[in-house]
Design a protein around this motif. Sequence first.
Motif, PDB file in Angstrom:
ATOM      1  N   CYS A 120     -14.547   0.440 -54.660  1.00 37.08           N
ATOM      2  CA  CYS A 120     -13.604   0.505 -53.554  1.00 37.08           C
ATOM      3  C   CYS A 120     -12.327  -0.239 -53.927  1.00 37.08           C
ATOM      4  CB  CYS A 120     -14.217  -0.096 -52.291  1.00 37.08           C
ATOM      5  SG  CYS A 120     -14.557  -1.867 -52.429  1.00 37.08           S
ATOM      6  N   ARG A 121     -11.379  -0.185 -53.002  1.00 38.51           N
ATOM      7  CA  ARG A 121     -10.176  -1.004 -53.124  1.00 38.51           C
ATOM      8  C   ARG A 121      -9.817  -1.527 -51.749  1.00 38.51           C
ATOM      9  NH1 ARG A 121      -5.832   1.969 -51.221  1.00 38.51           N
ATOM     10  NH2 ARG A 121      -6.203   4.226 -51.148  1.00 38.51           N
ATOM     11  N   ARG A 122      -9.089  -2.633 -51.727  1.00 39.50           N
ATOM     12  CA  ARG A 122      -8.618  -3.204 -50.478  1.00 39.50           C
ATOM     13  C   ARG A 122      -7.324  -2.502 -50.072  1.00 39.50           C
ATOM     14  NH1 ARG A 122      -9.476  -9.698 -50.475  1.00 39.50           N
ATOM     15  NH2 ARG A 122      -8.982  -9.309 -48.267  1.00 39.50           N
ATOM     16  N   ALA A 123      -7.299  -1.986 -48.870  1.00 43.53           N
ATOM     17  CA  ALA A 123      -6.161  -1.179 -48.437  1.00 43.53           C
ATOM     18  C   ALA A 123      -4.870  -1.986 -48.409  1.00 43.53           C
ATOM     19  CB  ALA A 123      -6.437  -0.595 -47.051  1.00 43.53           C
ATOM     20  N   ILE A 124      -4.950  -3.265 -48.075  1.00 47.56           N
ATOM     21  CA  ILE A 124      -3.748  -4.076 -47.926  1.00 47.56           C
ATOM     22  C   ILE A 124      -3.181  -4.483 -49.275  1.00 47.56           C
ATOM     23  CG2 ILE A 124      -2.845  -6.260 -47.019  1.00 47.56           C
ATOM     24  CD1 ILE A 124      -4.886  -6.029 -44.767  1.00 47.56           C
ATOM     25  N   THR A 125      -4.041  -4.932 -50.169  1.00 46.41           N
ATOM     26  CA  THR A 125      -3.573  -5.462 -51.452  1.00 46.41           C
ATOM     27  C   THR A 125      -3.665  -4.458 -52.592  1.00 46.41           C
ATOM     28  OG1 THR A 125      -5.761  -6.294 -52.075  1.00 46.41           O
ATOM     29  CG2 THR A 125      -4.366  -7.741 -50.731  1.00 46.41           C
ATOM     30  N   GLY A 126      -4.482  -3.408 -52.409  1.00 41.50           N
ATOM     31  CA  GLY A 126      -4.699  -2.452 -53.487  1.00 41.50           C
ATOM     32  C   GLY A 126      -5.660  -2.938 -54.547  1.00 41.50           C
ATOM     33  N   VAL A 131     -18.043  -6.470 -41.297  1.00 43.55           N
ATOM     34  CA  VAL A 131     -17.616  -7.147 -42.518  1.00 43.55           C
ATOM     35  C   VAL A 131     -18.473  -6.701 -43.693  1.00 43.55           C
ATOM     36  CG1 VAL A 131     -16.674  -9.188 -41.378  1.00 43.55           C
ATOM     37  CG2 VAL A 131     -19.091  -9.137 -42.036  1.00 43.55           C
ATOM     38  N   SER A 132     -17.928  -6.856 -44.890  1.00 46.23           N
ATOM     39  CA  SER A 132     -18.630  -6.532 -46.124  1.00 46.23           C
ATOM     40  C   SER A 132     -18.383  -7.634 -47.143  1.00 46.23           C
ATOM     41  CB  SER A 132     -18.130  -5.201 -46.704  1.00 46.23           C
ATOM     42  OG  SER A 132     -18.382  -4.121 -45.839  1.00 46.23           O
ATOM     43  N   ARG A 173     -20.090 -14.700 -58.506  1.00 47.26           N
ATOM     44  CA  ARG A 173     -19.353 -15.930 -58.228  1.00 47.26           C
ATOM     45  C   ARG A 173     -18.043 -15.644 -57.479  1.00 47.26           C
ATOM     46  NH1 ARG A 173     -18.877 -21.096 -60.990  1.00 47.26           N
ATOM     47  NH2 ARG A 173     -20.500 -20.433 -62.454  1.00 47.26           N
ATOM     48  N   ALA A 174     -17.446 -14.463 -57.698  1.00 44.64           N
ATOM     49  CA  ALA A 174     -16.141 -14.128 -57.123  1.00 44.64           C
ATOM     50  C   ALA A 174     -16.243 -13.460 -55.754  1.00 44.64           C
ATOM     51  CB  ALA A 174     -15.374 -13.214 -58.077  1.00 44.64           C
ATOM     52  N   ALA A 175     -17.428 -13.367 -55.191  1.00 38.25           N
ATOM     53  CA  ALA A 175     -17.610 -12.657 -53.921  1.00 38.25           C
ATOM     54  C   ALA A 175     -16.806 -13.299 -52.798  1.00 38.25           C
ATOM     55  CB  ALA A 175     -19.095 -12.639 -53.546  1.00 38.25           C
ATOM     56  N   THR A 176     -16.328 -12.465 -51.895  1.00 35.18           N
ATOM     57  CA  THR A 176     -15.660 -12.920 -50.687  1.00 35.18           C
ATOM     58  C   THR A 176     -16.012 -11.972 -49.555  1.00 35.18           C
ATOM     59  OG1 THR A 176     -13.528 -13.669 -49.785  1.00 35.18           O
ATOM     60  CG2 THR A 176     -13.524 -11.621 -51.062  1.00 35.18           C
ATOM     61  N   VAL A 177     -15.706 -12.360 -48.330  1.00 35.83           N
ATOM     62  CA  VAL A 177     -16.010 -11.540 -47.163  1.00 35.83           C
ATOM     63  C   VAL A 177     -14.707 -10.928 -46.659  1.00 35.83           C
ATOM     64  CG1 VAL A 177     -16.939 -11.515 -44.813  1.00 35.83           C
ATOM     65  CG2 VAL A 177     -17.957 -13.004 -46.546  1.00 35.83           C
ATOM     66  N   VAL A 178     -14.729  -9.604 -46.423  1.00 32.57           N
ATOM     67  CA  VAL A 178     -13.540  -8.913 -45.925  1.00 32.57           C
ATOM     68  C   VAL A 178     -13.956  -7.977 -44.785  1.00 32.57           C
ATOM     69  CG1 VAL A 178     -12.422  -8.989 -48.189  1.00 32.57           C
ATOM     70  CG2 VAL A 178     -13.745  -6.978 -47.536  1.00 32.57           C
ATOM     71  N   PRO A 179     -13.010  -7.629 -43.906  1.00 28.70           N
ATOM     72  CA  PRO A 179     -13.325  -6.622 -42.887  1.00 28.70           C
ATOM     73  C   PRO A 179     -13.670  -5.292 -43.554  1.00 28.70           C
ATOM     74  CG  PRO A 179     -11.317  -7.815 -42.334  1.00 28.70           C
ATOM     75  CD  PRO A 179     -11.654  -8.185 -43.736  1.00 28.70           C
TER      76      PRO A 179
END
Length: 326
Positions: free
Chosen positions: A19-25, A291-292, A311-317
Amino acid sequence: MSHDPEALRALLGPEAALCRRAITGEHGVSLPPFIDHHVHLHLIDETGLAAGGIAGVVDLGGDPVALARRENHGIPRVAYAGAFLTAPGGYPVGRSWAPAEIAREISDPSTHPGVPGGAATAVDEQASFGASVIKVSLNSTAGPVFDAATLAAVVELSRERGLPVVAHAEGDGMPRLALDAGVDGFAHTPFGEFVGRTFTAHAISSGQVWISTLAIHDADAEAAEFARVNLAGFAAAGGRVLYGTDLGNGDQPIGVNPAEVAALDRAGVRGAALVAAMADPWPAAERPSGVSTFVPGPPPTRLDDVPEWLRAATVVPTEELVHDDL
């Protein structure tokens, strides 16, 4: 291979997606939201959990009044046990990190509501403040523990209220006492001895969950090996493993704990099984909604790479993630 969706799902589980983040790409991989199944919120700053990849927590020992009063609409989503239920003078009573509000001493196995020091009184109090699980302390290395009759009463009363029971079982015979009483899980993988195949088979047939907390034994090689071998046997035989860190116990990172993830991997909980342990909604039936987990960058291609990658995981909508056409 790193962009093969079938290989990705084989490695990380059926819900893994490019996937990609819509806001940041920014490109990466989406996974179900991660939960730390053993924390103590009164000992940590929870504000960094989401940035560190943790969407939900299970508080296994805190002030039930404070937990009931908190707003629980954001992240992390919180399920909790309320107070430790313990014998008079039992663990964690008197510990420097344990204010009086986080323990209830049960002196009477009474199943009648309102009896001072009664089992029903303590269980009903936690339930009335919104507990999703009941926590019992069976730590014979640090003080008195329940006798079999009192423990059986707590388990029976909790079951009547639809609440699972987890035990902190530490000391000779304590895991066996918990298992024989029908406790639904261990707050820590048994770490005082090798429990053996018969014990493990009984735990699995009983439907127990085992919360990992392997990394808290880093300074005790014997306990670390007992826990690793016990969890490895439990997992290999089909047991339900839950990722948990005992966050608040010592100096631990806020968020995904690389040491815990690596310890689970060494115990054979790898790849898709590791993600499943981290995303299991227990004790809830449903995961945190909306959230994912998002891990930026190229996906791993080998099992050996998964722990470090997480280690780089984060939570996003979830609505922010645009999945590639799979």
